[in-house]
Design a protein around this motif. Structure first.
Motif, short mmCIF file in Angstrom:
data_model
loop_
_atom_site.label_atom_id
_atom_site.label_comp_id
_atom_site.label_asym_id
_atom_site.label_seq_id
_atom_site.Cartn_x
_atom_site.Cartn_y
_atom_site.Cartn_z
N GLY A 62 30.26 29.22 -8.33
CA GLY A 62 29.71 27.91 -8.68
C GLY A 62 28.38 27.63 -8.02
O GLY A 62 27.86 26.50 -8.10
N LEU A 63 27.77 28.64 -7.39
CA LEU A 63 26.50 28.43 -6.68
C LEU A 63 25.40 27.94 -7.62
O LEU A 63 24.68 26.99 -7.31
N ASN A 64 25.25 28.59 -8.76
CA ASN A 64 24.20 28.17 -9.69
C ASN A 64 24.42 26.74 -10.16
O ASN A 64 23.48 25.95 -10.26
N PHE A 65 25.68 26.41 -10.47
CA PHE A 65 25.98 25.04 -10.90
C PHE A 65 25.61 24.04 -9.83
O PHE A 65 25.00 22.99 -10.12
N CYS A 66 25.98 24.30 -8.59
CA CYS A 66 25.69 23.36 -7.51
C CYS A 66 24.19 23.19 -7.30
O CYS A 66 23.71 22.08 -7.06
#
Length: 656
Positions: A73-77
């Protein structure tokens, strides 16, 4: 004996281990999830700057990002953090991400803990992270105007089923040498299909096969400087002159007239269908006109408590998948409400047929039964707190809902016009909602019918195949002693633990009027006795015979012939006759887009199905990412009944 719900499906497990420094590593693919140096900086360079963000969404009311490989979820965050700082006030971001091997919420949070600057986003993501079973999961972040749609499954199989118009793509996942399935031509072609004209794409890889595949999918591809040790990466743009209908939001058999969020929307009906629509619209900044003569919750949605549990479908069909997804979505929404009472629901499996059905349902990875506990009679009795004589399937995440609290919360701030809408009349500039005397109650560009059995009472919607079924609920006073029942029981009927001093026992199911005038809301001793007689034998001695202290509530529910709700466009009869007269043996009927929509035919499962059905309908209205796969989202299309009548040679009789 207890056969517990599986903690994870090993076939979609990421097989995660943690390397030195807390970097997550996938044993399945033999690769790290992000750079051991600074994964957040890499995301910002490759995906955000690579797609020209935030400039690309500057001034936009809506923006859609697609991603392959949700991972931690790094890109989303990173995107959520940038979006909340730079978005136009009131703008909405849709984030559609495909993940074949999802992590658990705790694993995502542990991986993201190294970046305190996105810590609040990461914590909220973990809090709202879904049970990662196959299918689509819609997660709302109203705080920032973001809707995350997490699609769990293999990318090549999912992409043809998705409907979206994507402005920017993040092609992540593991390297092509580690995960070649993610980068094959069928996947890249599917990405091209879903990309809006002029849409962009960025990826960390500059592999020639990937660049050639993207070019074949309609992109103009370039190489630019990569991040860290990766000398080059790829960016791409789809031809701005590509046909607009090349996206997944292609013309459907019964299209919805698309609107922007400035349009005038009217919702007719104040039960759970209407409340779900109002909530979905208000999440998008839209304040609809709202009509219900009796006020909020005056009809079938007004029972004091609603039982929220999954439908036990043994087979695999779009309708079965819809009911499973609807249950997951409903529970996710209700958990955030003070109205939710997570008692758990034990489904009693007294008959062989019920046990076989439960076993088949547990065999589907997408079905909630696969996460429930299958208990023998002794274990079931322990969970229930009362002696039972049969095995059961315990859904720990199911429960009871305080309907009045929920409905009033969801419609709060929306004025309800308490006059009956008798007819809908088209004008040159939209539609007028009229009362019995022809007086104008309101005007709208789109009208959504959500009035139960009354949905078929308008000239435009009279062909909808809705039938009334009367149900009576019995309210039984508690004995006054400590009540032993600890969870709700279901066996075809249901019994609740004591709430508000009473058990709820229900409910009758009468498609035929056996009472006469006033049958829709008459409470009878005969039906109390029928509810009591329907009790399983092991409970019959515990609940006494009806007496003068029993109370009740009866209302009409609306059902469809196939017991699947209606959510979609309502074309005019004339348009239906014309389209089917011109239809070829292989082609779809070409209907004009309809500005009258419906959400109804919910039967006894409205509090399970209405929230997701409303989300589908509103997504279609505003040309957004669908929260369900195409076939699943169309399971409730009203025109299915017209099509069946046509195929059986009964179209003329059906339309009247």
């Amino acid at each position: 004996m207890v056969r517990p719900a599986a903690e994870e499906d090993r076939s979609i497990s990421a097989s995660l281990i943690w390397e030195e420094g807390g970097v997550p590593f996938s044993k399945r693919f033999g690769d790290v999830y992000f750079s051991a140096g600074d994964g957040l900086a890499e995301t910002r360079h490759v995906f955000l700057a690579g797609n020209g963000l935030p400039d690309a969404w500057a001034g936009r009311d809506d923006f859609t990002i697609g991603e392959t490989g949700f991972g931690t979820g790094l890109n989303f965050c990173a995107v959520a953090d940038l979006w909340r700082q730079t978005r136009k006030p009131g703008a909405l971001l849709h984030y559609l991400s495909i993940e074949g091997f999802p992590l658990a919420a705790g694993e995502c949070l542990r991986a993201l803990d190294r970046w305190p600057e996105i810590g609040d986003v990461a914590r909220l993501l973990a809090e709202r992270y879904p049970d990662p079973v196959p299918g689509l999961h819609r997660i709302h972040f109203e705080e920032w105007g973001i809707m995350l749609t997490l699609a769990v499954g293999e990318a090549g199989a999912l992409l043809p089923q998705l409907l979206a118009r994507v402005d920017a793509w993040f092609l992540d996942g593991f390297a092509p040498s580690r995960n070649p399935e993610m980068w094959r031509d069928e996947v890249l072609s599917g990405i091209g299909r879903l990309t809006a004209p002029g849409g962009t794409l960025a990826t960390f890889t500059s592999a020639g096969a990937v660049r050639r595949g993207l070019a074949a999918a309609g992109f103009e591809v370039s190489k630019i400087s990569g991040y860290g040790r990766k000398r080059e990466m790829s960016v791409a743009r789809k031809d701005a002159n590509a046909p607009a209908d090349s996206c997944g939001l292609a013309r459907l058999a019964a299209p919805v007239a698309e609107r922007n969020r400035e349009a005038r929307i009217a919702v007719v009906g104040g039960g759970i269908a209407g409340a779900s629509l109002i909530r979905a619209l208000r999440r998008r900044g839209v304040s609809p006109e709202f009509f219900d003569a009796g006020g909020v919750g005056s009809g079938a949605s007004g029972n004091p408590l609603a039982l929220v549990m999954p439908r036990m479908d043994a087979g695999d069909s779009p309708a079965a998948r819809f009911h499973a997804a609807a249950y997951r979505y409903a529970v996710d929404q209700y958990r955030r409400s003070d109205a939710w009472d997570p008692t758990g629901v034990l489904v009693m499996l007294a008959e062989d047929a019920a046990r076989v059905r439960a076993e088949k349902a547990r065999g589907h990875a997408w079905h909630p039964a696969g996460r429930a506990d299958l208990l023998d009679a002794a274990a079931a009795s322990g969970i229930a707190g009362v002696p039972l004589d049969c095995p059961g399937l315990f859904h720990a995440d199911a429960g009871l809902l305080q309907t009045e609290t929920l409905l009033r919360d969801w419609v709060s701030g929306t004025q309800c016009v308490t006059r009956r809408v008798a007819e809908i009349a088209r004008t040159g500039g939209g539609m007028r909602l009229l009362d019995e005397r022809g007086e104008v109650l309101g005007e709208a560009d789109t009208v959504i019918l959500s009035a139960g059995i009354a949905n078929a009472g308008f000239s435009a919607s009279g062909w909808l195949p809705l039938a009334p079924v009367r149900g009576q609920l019995s309210l039984i006073p508690a004995s006054g002693q400590n009540d032993p029942l600890k969870c709700a029981l279901s066996w075809g009927g249901y019994l609740s633990p004591v709430r508000g001093g009473v058990h709820l026992l229900g409910a009758t199911h009468d498609p035929v009027n056996r009472i006469g005038a006033g049958w829709e809301d008459a409470v009878t001793e005969t039906d109390h006795l029928r509810n009591r007689t329907n009790l399983p034998s092991c409970l019959a001695g515990w609940i006494g015979a009806p007496d003068g202290t029993w109370a009740g509530r009866a209302r009409l529910r609306a059902v469809t012939p196939d017991r699947v709700p209606l959510f979609g466009a309502v074309p005019d009869r004339a348009d239906l006759r014309s389209a089917y007269a011109k239809r070829t043996s292989r082609g779809e009927p070409q209907l004009p887009a309809s500005d009258i929509l419906v959400l109804g035919g919910l039967g006894s499962r409205g509090f399970v199905t209405a929230p997701l059905a409303a989300e589908v309908l509103v997504a279609r209205l505003f040309s957004e990412v669908w929260p369900l796969e195409r076939a699943t989202g169309l399971a409730g299309d009203p025109v299915r009944f017209v099509d069946r009548a046509y195929r059986r040679g009964r179209l003329k009789a059906f339309l009247g």
